[in-house]
Design an enzyme around this catalytic site. Structure first.
Site, PDB file in Angstrom:
ATOM      1  CE  LYS A  39     -24.315 -47.588 -78.554  1.00 56.08           C
ATOM      2  NZ  LYS A  39     -22.914 -47.939 -78.246  1.00 56.08           N
ATOM      3  NE  ARG A  64     -15.664 -49.629 -75.278  1.00 58.46           N
ATOM      4  CZ  ARG A  64     -16.549 -48.864 -75.901  1.00 58.46           C
ATOM      5  NH1 ARG A  64     -16.936 -47.710 -75.361  1.00 58.46           N
ATOM      6  NH2 ARG A  64     -17.046 -49.238 -77.077  1.00 58.46           N
ATOM      7  CE1 TYR A  80     -33.871 -22.003 -56.574  1.00 62.35           C
ATOM      8  CE2 TYR A  80     -33.993 -22.987 -58.765  1.00 62.35           C
ATOM      9  CZ  TYR A  80     -34.456 -22.881 -57.465  1.00 62.35           C
ATOM     10  OH  TYR A  80     -35.515 -23.652 -57.059  1.00 62.35           O
ATOM     11  CG  MET A  94     -35.875 -30.462 -61.499  1.00 64.59           C
ATOM     12  SD  MET A  94     -36.389 -31.219 -59.942  1.00 64.59           S
ATOM     13  CE  MET A  94     -34.854 -31.170 -59.009  1.00 64.59           C
TER      14      MET A  94
END
Length: 357
Positions: free
Chosen positions: A35, A131, A256, A304
């Site tokens: 998955k 769950r 940054y 990023m």
């Protein structure tokens, strides 16, 4: 030349880990959990390697199973969250996908939707995770309904899921295992409870079928052990390269917020990878990457599209040199600990712009 940020998937590592699983669970059937794009390792890369070597593939939903079938893979698929509407049942049976039933609504859909062929089903029971799953006292009615439904394959399975398997000392584990083993309702012809952590820690939970996920990809399910401790080999290598190098004066603030500076001249390397690729932004100081056969520390904030490393003591490193962000040398468990998360999350958050190679 394309951006060097990429995933290198090692088929030999995948097969090694499968061999380890079969050694730990001798004679047991194996459902390989693929998955979430094979835990980020790429279902296109993983499924063909495992095809024919396991009992079934475990996926979350119909779309994931169809993606596997589109690869020409013949190994059966099991939808671990079952169907999300009655319309999906006909697609599932036409493709010979097995479905997990975990709720009365799914059972209702099945009983009210005649199918052209018998559909394979697993019933999920809640033994303590709270769950998904039927309550234990509901199982007899579920079995009665399935036995009388002519479009249900009578090779019905029973499964549950451990809530604390990654913490083997927790008493809840044995409580859940005992509850599951005490279920004596006839008609369940195969049983499954063991995920990666349980395969390793609770041999008595292996039942008929085991369901390895994270360990298949060479990552430990435990916080206090890594892949090497467990004899596993990382399948994923998250790679990039040095795209620039700058010689900075003393006290030059890097990145940054200027969160890192040195009181002496420094040599800073720019690596073409950042949180836009899936590398975690929040990591602790001196988190390493692997360059030219050694660890080199990340400095400053992860951006990023890039991150910065301190090459002051590594004058031989050059632009274009390969960088391992995690993989064979820097284990993903180590990066996860630095980021305050788990290896599962890091593998699964690799972004689409990172190519597979």
């Amino acid at each position: 030349m394309s951006r060097p940020t990429r995933l290198v998937i090692e088929p030999s590592a995948l097969l090694h880990n499968l061999s380890q699983i079969k050694h730990l669970a001798p004679g047991k059937k194996v459902i390989a959990m693929v998955k979430a794009n094979a835990y980020g390792c790429g279902v296109r890369e993983v499924a063909p390697v495992l095809d024919g070597r396991i009992e079934a593939f475990g996926v979350a939903c119909l779309e994931e199973a169809l993606a596997i079938r589109a690869l020409g893979v013949e190994t059966p698929c099991i939808l671990f969250q079952g169907v999300f509407s009655s319309d999906e049942l006909s697609v599932a049976v036409e493709n010979d996908f097995a479905c997990v039933l975990h709720h009365a609504k799914q059972l209702e859909w099945l009983i009210k939707t005649p199918l052209p062929y018998p559909i394979k089903v697993w019933v999920k029971v809640n033994t303590g995770m709270h769950r998904l799953g039927f309550k234990i006292h509901e199982l007899q009615k579920v079995m009665d309904a399935l036995q009388t439904c002519t479009w249900v394959d009578k090779n019905i399975g029973l499964m549950t899921h451990l809530a604390c398997a990654d913490e083997p000392h927790r008493p809840e584990n044995q409580q859940q295992i005992s509850l599951f083993q005490e279920i004596s309702i006839p008609g369940f012809r195969q049983r499954s409870i063991a995920n990666s952590a349980a395969i390793i820690s609770f041999p008595d939970s292996q039942a008929d079928v085991v369901r390895p996920g994270i360990m298949l990809y060479g990552v430990s399910p435990f916080a206090n052990q890594n892949a090497r401790d467990l004899g596993l080999i990382p399948v994923m290598r998250f790679m990039s390269a040095i795209s620039a190098i700058h010689d900075n004066p003393s006290f030059a603030q890097v990145g940054y917020g200027g969160t890192w500076k040195s009181d002496k001249p420094s040599r800073i390397g720019i690596v073409a990878a950042g949180y836009g690729d899936g590398y975690p932004r929040h990591i602790s100081e001196k988190t390493p990457v692997w360059v030219r056969g050694r660890e080199v520390s990340i400095v400053g904030r992860v951006s990023m599209d890039m991150l910065t490393i301190d090459l002051t003591e590594h004058p031989d490193v050059e632009i274009g040199d390969e960088v391992e962000l995690w993989g064979t040398h820097v284990l993903v468990e180590r990066i996860a600990k630095s980021a305050g998360t788990i290896g599962y999350e890091l593998l699964c958050q690799i972004s689409e712009r990172v190519r597979y190679k």
